[in-house]
Design an enzyme around this catalytic site. Structure first.
Site: not given
Length: 695
Positions: A478-479, A482, A485
């Site tokens: 998940h991180e 990010h 991104h």
């Protein structure tokens, strides 16, 4: 003269590896004078832009604003990283001082009449400026930002708004510090076999390391870090100790005395409501949702209640199954919150013939990091290479160079994976430096992103590998989603770079990336036993995949209740007692007494330690609707690494940041906006029907 003229130059002139800060050359005492100088320098830059005798142009006003305050950005990036990931008394004292000071500074900018006049003139003439889509979005963001900062208010109202913002900044800093203090100051030290009954070796190793950090060598510490408290609640056979630890965990911020957050919550909510009214909004939720995909509180609550009804039904079914296990053991107690994880793990072992402790030896931190990087390479063509010996802000932090398919350095990535008492709980991504393509004052054109992930995994004993739970592994993916991104950002203007998107869109790249953890090819390659190197057996892999929706009622109830309470706080007309509103909201929706909110209000950092996710916690679920549909685009091709779909994903989601409206960005990738069906199916809730009314 620059802010660095008489100060430690390492704060603003980053001469470390490939442009990293020289963390080893910065002392805590350097920050206070650096902030004073950087704030003054930024103020002078703003004054020069606001009073430029030339008529306003996009270049001399908006672009000038985009590159102004570079030194303040650098000092701030270093300081807030330290405040979150490796704090101490000096940093915390300064944080309480700096948070309101920064608020005053930005309130003054947002209410600068000469500066707003220039922005407003450009906004009125925007159709004749010849701006491309990204530049138009940037102008719109600046204009809306000024309006929401009170630029159109009368002077007395502006002064009140500035005072509110300053007070809120101080309250947010104090809220977060109180939670950290409660986490840091509580530990349950165990020694006897009875106290350790049921605990697997990996957990005892982590608890022993936590005890050593607290000066209790030879003991085992239950701490309030999720990486210890959740597995303790899962595996401990000692119900009395489970209850003791659970109550401490859920009481963070609610223990009376200096670290009690209940008064802060009440004051924060009153000030937010007043701020919204000053700016012409019905409530704070309406203010926060004005520039999001959801748009209105009704749209948010509509989605949340649709999911809640299905999740509550599933959770009641799950509770019945747990109660049967308890009865089968000859016990006669109800399912309480400190029982749920323990018996759910037993039920999973019974239903799927595997337990978390059986799975964990196959989930080595190093291999899951490798898996993250491999997925990024296969989807987006980037590679990660670790660089040893590079100074960082803590010895545990690791540095990676990120290069594109041609071998060009496109980003630096820092991974900070282990829990420690100087780090706030949870996991997050942030950036020391964001990607952009503007010409800077020093003549350089553009900057590469310097992105970091912070997690709180249990640190293993020396010589032993760090082993993750499946939830830990998802958190890491998940991180890093990010992080990608930020890493893959390809925009011109810093304000729309990377994660500079609306709150209910920012979780799409991270939650979508989680899907690749459980792609069978990835698990077969990277889920290997830490002793033998053998891949996870096919039958265990099949069980893991089959169990993906196990306990989904519990997990969804935990989350959705928190999101509904967040919305209740920020849509209520008046709140006499926040804890009473929390209780009333939970009673209204029928919260099972066997489950508690994932984040109870006194430690709800997302909502009260700053306002980043205030009236915005729902955004994880909003993005989950998007991510389930987005991964379905790959599933429809029959290949989770389909190159054409990956290119569309990169070009329309990961690389455009906030340069494109999120709805337009998603439709450019997928061709349509999704409905919740794919998300409900992913959670295993699609077939769950609410009970029919009694007749």
């Amino acid at each position: 003269m620059t802010a660095s003229a008489s100060l430690n130059p390492a704060l603003v002139n980053w001469t470390g590896h490939e442009g990293l800060p020289r963390f080893d050359a910065v002392k805590d005492e350097d920050f206070a004078p650096a902030f004073d100088a950087a704030l003054a320098a930024h103020e002078a830059e703003i004054d020069a832009i606001a009073h430029n005798p030339e008529p306003p142009t996009f270049e001399n006003t908006v672009v000038a604003l985009e590159i102004a305050g570079d030194e303040l950005s650098r000092v701030s990036a270093l300081f807030w990283n330290k405040a979150g990931a490796h704090t101490n008394d000096v940093i915390q004292a300064l944080e309480r001082e700096i948070a309101p000071k920064m608020s005053r500074h930005y309130s003054k900018i947002g209410m600068n009449p000469a500066l707003f006049s220039r922005i407003d003139t450009l906004w009125e003439k925007r159709e004749g400026l010849g701006l491309d889509l990204e530049a138009t979005r940037v102008l719109e963001r600046h204009w809306k930002g000024f309006v929401k900062s009170g630029a159109k208010l009368d002077k007395p109202e502006q002064e009140r708004l500035a005072a509110i913002n300053e007070k809120l900044a101080g309250l947010g800093a104090k809220f977060g510090q109180n939670v950290l203090a409660d986490e840091k100051n509580w530990a349950l030290f165990l020694t006897s076999e009875d106290e350790l009954a049921g605990l697997p070796e990996f957990l005892k190793d982590a608890m022993a390391a936590a005890a050593r950090e607290r000066g209790e060598d030879g003991k085992y510490a239950v701490t309030l870090s999720r990486s210890i408290i959740e597995p303790f609640l899962t595996f401990s056979d000692n119900r009395e100790l489970r209850e003791q630890a659970f109550r401490a965990w859920t009481a963070r911020g609610e223990n009376g005395g200096e670290t009690d957050n209940r008064g802060i919550i009440a004051e924060t909510l009153a000030l937010r409501a007043e701020k919204a009214r000053l700016l012409g909004y019905e409530n704070f939720a309406a203010l926060k949702l004005d520039d999001t995909m959801a748009k209105t509180p009704d749209a948010v609550n509509g989605l949340l209640m649709q999911v809640w009804e299905k999740a509550a039904v599933r959770a009641r079914e799950e509770e019945v199954d747990l109660a049967k296990l308890i009865a089968a053991e000859g016990r006669n107690h109800e399912v309480m919150p400190w029982d749920w994880r323990h018996y759910a793990e037993k039920l999973r072992a019974e239903k799927f013939s595997f337990s978390e402790s059986e799975l964990k030896p196959y989930l080595q931190l190093e291999k899951i990091i490798d898996a993250c990087f491999d997925v990024a390479n296969r989807l987006f063509g980037v590679t990660a290479t670790e660089k040893k010996g590079v100074p960082t802000y803590h010895p545990d932090v690791r540095v990676f160079e990120i290069r594109d398919a041609a071998g060009k350095l496109v980003a630096l990535f820092l991974g900070d994976y282990f829990a420690r008492s100087s780090k706030r709980s949870g996991a997050w991504m942030s950036a020391f430096q964001s990607q952009h393509g503007l010409k800077l004052k020093n003549g350089d054109v553009g900057e590469i992103p310097i992105v970091y992930n912070v997690c709180n995994f249990a640190k293993p004993a020396d010589g032993k590998p760090a082993l993750l739970s499946i939830d830990d592994a998802r958190t890491l993916f998940h991180e890093f989603g990010h992080a990608l991104h930020g890493i893959l950002s390809n925009v011109t203007y810093p304000s729309v770079s990377g994660t500079g998107v609306s709150r209910d869109f920012v979780e799409l790249p991270s939650q979508l990336y989680e899907h690749w953890l459980t792609v069978p090819d990835i698990l077969r390659t990277y889920a290997v036993h830490y002793r033998t190197g053998e891949p996870m057996p096919q039958d265990l892999l099949d069980k893991v995949l089959a169990a993906r929706t196990f306990n989904s009622g519990f997990a969804t109830v935990e989350f959705t209740s928190s999101a509904l309470v967040d919305m209740a706080y920020h849509t209520a007309e008046a709140i006499a007692e926040p804890m009473a509103l929390e209780a009333a909201t939970l009673e209204k929706i029928g919260m099972p007494k066997s489950i508690v909110m994932r984040h109870r209000s006194p430690h709800f950092l997302h909502v009260f330690s700053g306002d980043g996710y205030s009236a915005g916690y729902y955004s994880y679920m909003w993005s989950e609707v998007l991510d389930a549909d987005a991964f379905a685009a790959f599933e429809e091709t029959g290949n989770p690494f389909d190159s054409q779909t990956a290119k569309k994903l990169k070009d329309n989601i990961y690389s455009v940041g906030g340069a494109v409206d999120p709805e337009d960005a998603y439709k450019a990738f997928r061709g349509k906006l999704p409905n919740p069906d794919a998300m409900l199916a992913k959670k295993g809730l699609a077939a769950v029907a609410p009970p029919s009314p009694a007749t």
